[in-house]
Design an enzyme around this catalytic site. Sequence first.
Site, PDB file in Angstrom:
ATOM      1  N   HIS A   1       0.940  -1.425  -0.039  1.00  0.00           N
ATOM      2  CA  HIS A   1       0.147   0.034  -0.014  1.00  0.00           C
ATOM      3  C   HIS A   1       0.829   1.341   0.133  1.00  0.00           C
ATOM      4  O   HIS A   1       1.234   1.730   1.058  1.00  0.00           O
ATOM      5  CB  HIS A   1      -0.742  -0.135   1.447  1.00  0.00           C
ATOM      6  CG  HIS A   1      -2.084   1.083   1.120  1.00  0.00           C
ATOM      7  ND1 HIS A   1      -2.964   0.827   2.273  1.00  0.00           N
ATOM      8  CD2 HIS A   1      -2.132   2.096   0.223  1.00  0.00           C
ATOM      9  CE1 HIS A   1      -3.926   1.860   1.880  1.00  0.00           C
ATOM     10  NE2 HIS A   1      -3.344   2.691   0.888  1.00  0.00           N
TER      11      HIS A   1
ATOM     12  N   PHE B   1       2.844   6.668  -4.620  1.00  0.00           N
ATOM     13  CA  PHE B   1       4.316   7.018  -5.082  1.00  0.00           C
ATOM     14  C   PHE B   1       4.250   8.226  -6.014  1.00  0.00           C
ATOM     15  O   PHE B   1       5.084   8.910  -6.447  1.00  0.00           O
ATOM     16  CB  PHE B   1       5.224   6.078  -5.746  1.00  0.00           C
ATOM     17  CG  PHE B   1       5.938   5.230  -5.188  1.00  0.00           C
ATOM     18  CD1 PHE B   1       5.656   5.351  -3.635  1.00  0.00           C
ATOM     19  CD2 PHE B   1       6.719   4.411  -5.633  1.00  0.00           C
ATOM     20  CE1 PHE B   1       6.610   4.480  -2.685  1.00  0.00           C
ATOM     21  CE2 PHE B   1       7.659   3.397  -4.864  1.00  0.00           C
ATOM     22  CZ  PHE B   1       7.500   3.547  -3.352  1.00  0.00           C
TER      23      PHE B   1
ATOM     24  N   HIS C   1      -6.084  -0.126   6.025  1.00  0.00           N
ATOM     25  CA  HIS C   1      -5.515   0.623   7.129  1.00  0.00           C
ATOM     26  C   HIS C   1      -7.082   0.608   7.998  1.00  0.00           C
ATOM     27  O   HIS C   1      -7.702   1.563   8.379  1.00  0.00           O
ATOM     28  CB  HIS C   1      -5.533   1.909   6.626  1.00  0.00           C
ATOM     29  CG  HIS C   1      -6.182   2.539   5.468  1.00  0.00           C
ATOM     30  ND1 HIS C   1      -7.534   2.335   5.313  1.00  0.00           N
ATOM     31  CD2 HIS C   1      -5.746   3.305   4.387  1.00  0.00           C
ATOM     32  CE1 HIS C   1      -7.819   3.157   4.083  1.00  0.00           C
ATOM     33  NE2 HIS C   1      -6.802   3.391   3.558  1.00  0.00           N
TER      34      HIS C   1
ATOM     35  N   ASP D   1       0.716   2.709   3.686  1.00  0.00           N
ATOM     36  CA  ASP D   1      -0.072   3.756   3.255  1.00  0.00           C
ATOM     37  C   ASP D   1       0.965   5.042   3.023  1.00  0.00           C
ATOM     38  O   ASP D   1       0.253   6.172   3.278  1.00  0.00           O
ATOM     39  CB  ASP D   1      -1.208   4.107   4.070  1.00  0.00           C
ATOM     40  CG  ASP D   1      -2.407   5.202   3.184  1.00  0.00           C
ATOM     41  OD1 ASP D   1      -2.109   5.332   2.087  1.00  0.00           O
ATOM     42  OD2 ASP D   1      -3.177   5.373   4.043  1.00  0.00           O
TER      43      ASP D   1
ATOM     44  N   HIS E   1       3.513  14.391   1.127  1.00  0.00           N
ATOM     45  CA  HIS E   1       2.974  15.661   0.525  1.00  0.00           C
ATOM     46  C   HIS E   1       4.218  16.565   0.954  1.00  0.00           C
ATOM     47  O   HIS E   1       4.776  16.509   1.898  1.00  0.00           O
ATOM     48  CB  HIS E   1       1.639  16.224   1.392  1.00  0.00           C
ATOM     49  CG  HIS E   1       0.367  15.196   1.148  1.00  0.00           C
ATOM     50  ND1 HIS E   1      -0.220  15.472  -0.002  1.00  0.00           N
ATOM     51  CD2 HIS E   1      -0.287  14.328   1.659  1.00  0.00           C
ATOM     52  CE1 HIS E   1      -1.484  14.605   0.052  1.00  0.00           C
ATOM     53  NE2 HIS E   1      -1.277  13.888   0.889  1.00  0.00           N
TER      54      HIS E   1
END
Length: 445
Positions: free
Chosen positions: A65, A68, A241, A311, A315
């Site tokens: 998970h 990219f 998740h 996950d 950012h």
Amino acid sequence: MDVLIKNATVVNEGTSHIADVLIQDDTIADIGRDIVSEEQLKASHTIDVVDASGCFLLPGIIDDHVHFRQPGLTQKADMASESRAAAAGGVTTVFDMPNTVPQTTNLEALDGKFAMAAKDCVVNYSFFFGATNDNQPLFGKLDSHRIPGIKLFMGSSTGNMLVDKRQSLDRIFSTAQLPIMTHCEDTATINANMAEAKRLYGDDPDVTHHAAIRCREACVECSRLAVELAREHKAQLHVAHISTAEELDLFDTSDTNITAEAVIGHLMFSDNDYKRLGTLIKVNPAIKTLADRDALRRAVADGRISVVGTDHAPHLLSDKQGGCAKAASGMPIIQYSLPSMLSLVDEGVLTMERLVEVMCHNPARIFSVRDRGFLRKGYKADMVVVRPNSPWTVSRDGILSKCGWSPLEGHRFDWLVERTICNGRTVYANGTIIDTSAAKAVEFR
């Protein structure tokens, strides 16, 4: 050259024992004690010997998970930068998510990602195909030997891939011949909570309200629906998740067709950390209470959670400014996922053997990965050498993710990822990326 890893504590399939591992080309040729004699070593000029005394040798981590960001969001991250971060964390295989720009919801976009990865990735790769309300006719054209599954956003986490029409959900669960991986949050509940939070706290409520807005009820009810649909249509389901203790009751360890994933953020943090870390730990579904975190940890140990992924979702720091409404959700974590789990081993949360189950063996089993995820003769030589009692601190100058930050900055780990081997070649060692051309597309049975 062939590679001989000597004197490692090999952790594999429920056991830990001292052994040597011989790698020839991209394959594990042999595992055992004294498989190459000292005389053979002295006579050979084609064997590179790695002394792993005092270290543990694990199968390469399979992260089921990751985000990219390529194509379309490469100011945040790209395959080259994030696969390097993966290698530095002992991860040798990644499955990337479809909510990129453009979204991976047609065959052309899927082919495009494979072409980019062949050029840029330094670890093995594959890609989930994204479900929409109307692209089920493409499912029959997907190559089950090429991709791990279909990603279904049953909550509007990121992008515009929300599928919440019951008719569409029934079609997806009844027609998918691949594993379905779901993001489960009830959108109507979240939207109502956000409207109420804005009424009470203004247009951008503080991040401390994030877990109340993306609340436990939104997760539990949506996950329950996903499990019901999978049982009704006899589909293979993997719920991504998990973030609440209540969701754990939906999973039966004897039902291998319906499985659950926990991710590092929900295992390492709780809502107590919002005041310290703010939006750096703002993720969807939200990080919840300490009791939830501890319940997830117990479920990883006892088998209700089958897989631990990341996950990983980078950012820019500028994207993380604001509160519940404005700050982006997601964190970069892949470089530190294995050290984080090893710290839980030290705390007694789970055993080293169980860590290998949830980060290596089970991802390979659930997604039918061919010849990876185990240290077995004849399997691909994906492995990681980790050294205990080697304290180090996460610092910004060591972060390989393109976004350049981590919620774990300043955190001390006692386990060091010393060497990552992918397809028989050292891609990372002693703090440096060594080989950028070892990666391959993953094959599935």
